[in-house]
Design a protein around this motif. Sequence first.
Motif, mmCIF file in Angstrom:
data_model
loop_
_atom_site.group_PDB
_atom_site.id
_atom_site.type_symbol
_atom_site.label_atom_id
_atom_site.label_comp_id
_atom_site.label_asym_id
_atom_site.label_seq_id
_atom_site.Cartn_x
_atom_site.Cartn_y
_atom_site.Cartn_z
ATOM 1 N N TYR A 438 7.011 19.808 -0.749
ATOM 2 C CA TYR A 438 7.249 19.104 -2.008
ATOM 3 C C TYR A 438 7.835 20.047 -3.053
ATOM 4 O O TYR A 438 7.580 21.249 -3.038
ATOM 5 N N SER A 439 8.586 19.446 -3.982
ATOM 6 C CA SER A 439 9.157 20.208 -5.086
ATOM 7 C C SER A 439 8.335 20.013 -6.350
ATOM 8 O O SER A 439 7.808 20.963 -6.914
ATOM 9 N N SER A 440 8.220 18.770 -6.792
ATOM 10 C CA SER A 440 7.434 18.464 -7.988
ATOM 11 C C SER A 440 6.979 17.015 -7.906
ATOM 12 O O SER A 440 7.571 16.121 -8.508
ATOM 13 N N GLY A 441 5.945 16.778 -7.117
ATOM 14 C CA GLY A 441 5.492 15.416 -6.858
ATOM 15 C C GLY A 441 4.946 14.735 -8.092
ATOM 16 O O GLY A 441 4.462 15.370 -9.022
ATOM 17 N N VAL A 442 5.029 13.408 -8.104
ATOM 18 C CA VAL A 442 4.504 12.631 -9.225
ATOM 19 C C VAL A 442 3.449 11.644 -8.743
ATOM 20 O O VAL A 442 2.271 11.788 -9.029
ATOM 21 N N TYR A 443 3.874 10.648 -7.959
ATOM 22 C CA TYR A 443 2.963 9.584 -7.555
ATOM 23 C C TYR A 443 2.850 9.528 -6.037
ATOM 24 O O TYR A 443 3.716 10.016 -5.307
ATOM 25 N N ILE A 444 1.761 8.887 -5.567
ATOM 26 C CA ILE A 444 1.440 8.928 -4.136
ATOM 27 C C ILE A 444 0.807 7.613 -3.713
ATOM 28 O O ILE A 444 0.166 6.918 -4.513
ATOM 29 N N THR A 445 1.000 7.255 -2.431
ATOM 30 C CA THR A 445 0.363 6.072 -1.864
ATOM 31 C C THR A 445 0.193 6.279 -0.363
ATOM 32 O O THR A 445 0.772 7.203 0.217
ATOM 33 N N GLU A 446 -0.610 5.421 0.264
ATOM 34 C CA GLU A 446 -0.815 5.464 1.714
ATOM 35 C C GLU A 446 -0.275 4.187 2.326
ATOM 36 O O GLU A 446 -0.536 3.094 1.829
ATOM 37 N N ASN A 447 0.496 4.326 3.423
ATOM 38 C CA ASN A 447 1.047 3.167 4.113
ATOM 39 C C ASN A 447 0.025 2.589 5.089
ATOM 40 O O ASN A 447 -0.986 3.227 5.405
ATOM 41 N N ARG A 448 0.309 1.369 5.599
ATOM 42 C CA ARG A 448 -0.608 0.739 6.562
ATOM 43 C C ARG A 448 -0.707 1.552 7.856
ATOM 44 O O ARG A 448 -1.719 1.487 8.552
ATOM 45 N N ASN A 449 0.346 2.289 8.193
ATOM 46 C CA ASN A 449 0.304 3.129 9.397
ATOM 47 C C ASN A 449 -0.305 4.498 9.119
ATOM 48 O O ASN A 449 -0.213 5.404 9.932
ATOM 49 N N LEU A 450 -0.935 4.636 7.918
ATOM 50 C CA LEU A 450 -1.648 5.831 7.465
ATOM 51 C C LEU A 450 -0.733 6.992 7.105
ATOM 52 O O LEU A 450 -1.205 8.111 6.882
ATOM 53 N N ILE A 452 1.428 9.189 4.528
ATOM 54 C CA ILE A 452 1.228 9.531 3.116
ATOM 55 C C ILE A 452 2.604 9.636 2.466
ATOM 56 O O ILE A 452 3.437 10.431 2.886
ATOM 57 N N CYS A 453 2.853 8.796 1.459
ATOM 58 C CA CYS A 453 4.174 8.665 0.852
ATOM 59 C C CYS A 453 4.121 9.158 -0.592
ATOM 60 O O CYS A 453 3.322 8.659 -1.386
ATOM 61 N N MET A 454 4.980 10.116 -0.938
ATOM 62 C CA MET A 454 4.995 10.669 -2.298
ATOM 63 C C MET A 454 6.394 10.548 -2.903
ATOM 64 O O MET A 454 7.388 10.779 -2.232
ATOM 65 N N SER A 455 6.425 10.166 -4.192
ATOM 66 C CA SER A 455 7.697 10.213 -4.915
ATOM 67 C C SER A 455 7.822 11.603 -5.534
ATOM 68 O O SER A 455 7.029 11.981 -6.392
ATOM 69 N N ASP A 456 8.788 12.370 -5.056
ATOM 70 C CA ASP A 456 8.997 13.758 -5.483
ATOM 71 C C ASP A 456 10.121 13.766 -6.514
ATOM 72 O O ASP A 456 11.304 13.755 -6.175
ATOM 73 N N ALA A 461 13.451 12.549 -4.332
ATOM 74 C CA ALA A 461 13.282 12.037 -2.976
ATOM 75 C C ALA A 461 11.900 11.411 -2.823
ATOM 76 O O ALA A 461 10.983 11.664 -3.603
ATOM 77 N N VAL A 462 11.798 10.574 -1.789
ATOM 78 C CA VAL A 462 10.495 10.109 -1.314
ATOM 79 C C VAL A 462 10.175 10.919 -0.064
ATOM 80 O O VAL A 462 10.963 10.934 0.893
ATOM 81 N N VAL A 463 9.043 11.618 -0.070
ATOM 82 C CA VAL A 463 8.654 12.475 1.053
ATOM 83 C C VAL A 463 7.492 11.801 1.779
ATOM 84 O O VAL A 463 6.459 11.510 1.178
ATOM 85 N N VAL A 464 7.678 11.564 3.083
ATOM 86 C CA VAL A 464 6.662 10.856 3.877
ATOM 87 C C VAL A 464 6.181 11.772 4.997
ATOM 88 O O VAL A 464 6.983 12.282 5.783
ATOM 89 N N VAL A 465 4.857 11.975 5.061
ATOM 90 C CA VAL A 465 4.232 12.735 6.149
ATOM 91 C C VAL A 465 3.226 11.835 6.844
ATOM 92 O O VAL A 465 2.749 10.848 6.260
ATOM 93 N N ASN A 466 2.883 12.164 8.108
ATOM 94 C CA ASN A 466 1.848 11.372 8.771
ATOM 95 C C ASN A 466 0.476 11.834 8.299
ATOM 96 O O ASN A 466 0.351 12.738 7.472
ATOM 97 N N GLN A 467 -0.576 11.222 8.839
ATOM 98 C CA GLN A 467 -1.914 11.489 8.321
ATOM 99 C C GLN A 467 -2.385 12.914 8.591
ATOM 100 O O GLN A 467 -3.322 13.403 7.951
ATOM 101 N N THR A 468 -1.723 13.619 9.518
ATOM 102 C CA THR A 468 -2.078 15.017 9.763
ATOM 103 C C THR A 468 -1.283 15.960 8.867
ATOM 104 O O THR A 468 -1.521 17.169 8.874
#
Length: 558
Positions: A438-450, A452-456, A461-468
């Motif tokens: 991440y560079s400078s994240g602001v907001y975050i949410t979790e998808n149904r597939n678990l 982790i989605c962050m608006s950077d 950009a939107v940065v999406v990682v899996n639950q691990t």
Amino acid sequence: MMDPRTSAQDVMRCDLCETAVVQMHCDTCLVNLCKACVGEHISTDESKDHKVVKFQSRKSTPLYPGCTSHNKQQCTMYCNQCDIPVCTKCIASGQHLGHELSEIIQIAEEKKDKIIKEVIELRETIYPTYKDIASDVQNTMSQLEKEYGDLSTAITKHGEDWHREIDKLVKKLKAEVDEMKNTQLQTLQKHLDEINKTMSDIKEEIDSNDIATDTNDMSKLFRVPHSVINTYRNLPQKLEPIIPKFIPGKMKELSKFFGALSSSSLTSDEHGYSMKTTQKLPEAGSSPPVKQLLDEPETATTIHTGYIFNLFNVVCLSDEEIWTSGDSTMELYSINRGLLLKSITTKSGKIPEDIAVTKSGDLVYTDYWYRTVNIVKNEKIEEVIILQNWIPHGVCSTSSGDLLVVMISDDKQTKVVRYSGSTEKQTIQFDDKGKPLYSSGVYITENRNLDICMSDSGAKAVVVVNQTGKLRFRYTGHTPATKNQLFHPRGITTDSQSHILTADYINDCVHIIDQDGQFLRYIDCGLSYPWGLCIDTNDNLFVTKYGKRQVKKIKYLM
């Protein structure tokens, strides 16, 4: 002596003679017999094929169903295509030519096994589950009685508080009335005293002049001073008191200030109960009904908030109520009526960075100035996470009940930390090569597939990682955007279809991408500077308009 025919402790007796001990059983007629009565039983109805067996072997002889087409014929086969028992004459008639036939005993055994399994499931799983559900409903009803009682008590107490305040106000106004009255009376009394003094002087003047004019002694006449009548011709000023008026407030507006009830409802959740054997709700990744994107998203309603300066974030408490944040407060609004139901001021008196709602319905907010993550219970603020050298930004509550917190260090590093209560469980900061995710994240949410989605915002950009914490993809916008400017992500949320929705602050729109980062469409709906986003259980989108201090409810799925 105990009667052997009625004794509960005695052995079973023959159904015919009712005296001899049972030794045999007719599987055809379901009759218990002694050996001596077997012949009599068979001769009673010789038309039947009596299957007499030892009593211990009863029910061992199969009783075939009678054929409905051929009288006195037993069905020993089963037609699978017609789903009916058939006899040998049915088969010979050609009615079931080419059909698959099975021995009826085999079909009966399969059906019996199926029924036994169903009975076991009914007895051991389904019935106990329904019993637990009934108990749960009864507990809910008891809790409902209590909570509605608490609600009535709260209203009564609020009314009593109002009565006390009104009594104080009445007392204060009456004291002001008395003070005004006394002030004016004192002024008038002083004026009256001056008039009475002048009247006394005039009377003395009259008496003195009467004496001087009622004598022929001229010396007395010349001793009378020069005339002062002109002094008395200047009459005193007239004082007219102005009585204040009481202007009562409008009774019609009383309910607006006293308070209002939010709407009540009974929500229906088809996944709310699970079988007793599993004891868990469907997982976050379970498949919901498929919904399609509308060709033209439409605004369902607009809520006008009371923020003085700016409105930032929004989160759904239920399908009827939303929390918003801006200025130094978090405000709860009724969606359908647009009424302000509750307002909470932050401990620091500064703008909350982000807000979320836990699975139990408590409000959570992050405080930039105090470096804390706070939970609000019964309108009391409790600091659950206190950070050192890190500043919290975005926060969300996950399907497991954890909190995901975006935080930035004093030296500008960014990471995501998962908390269970105040205990740190996971940190996500670097990719497989040790580079910052991440560079400078602001907001975050979790998808149904678990995921982790962050608006950077720093990386646009939107940065999406899996639950691990392993990087899945980065989304950097889609060209052309509505204003053809660079992607400026702010609020982020996800829906039942695992779509990821991000507010594009500069381009006045919301981006929709799928769970793999593929762009699907824009939502604009007259948005200007969209900031915060959230989704309710019916996939309605709520968007805050930063400068307009409004929340728009938008329908975009059919």
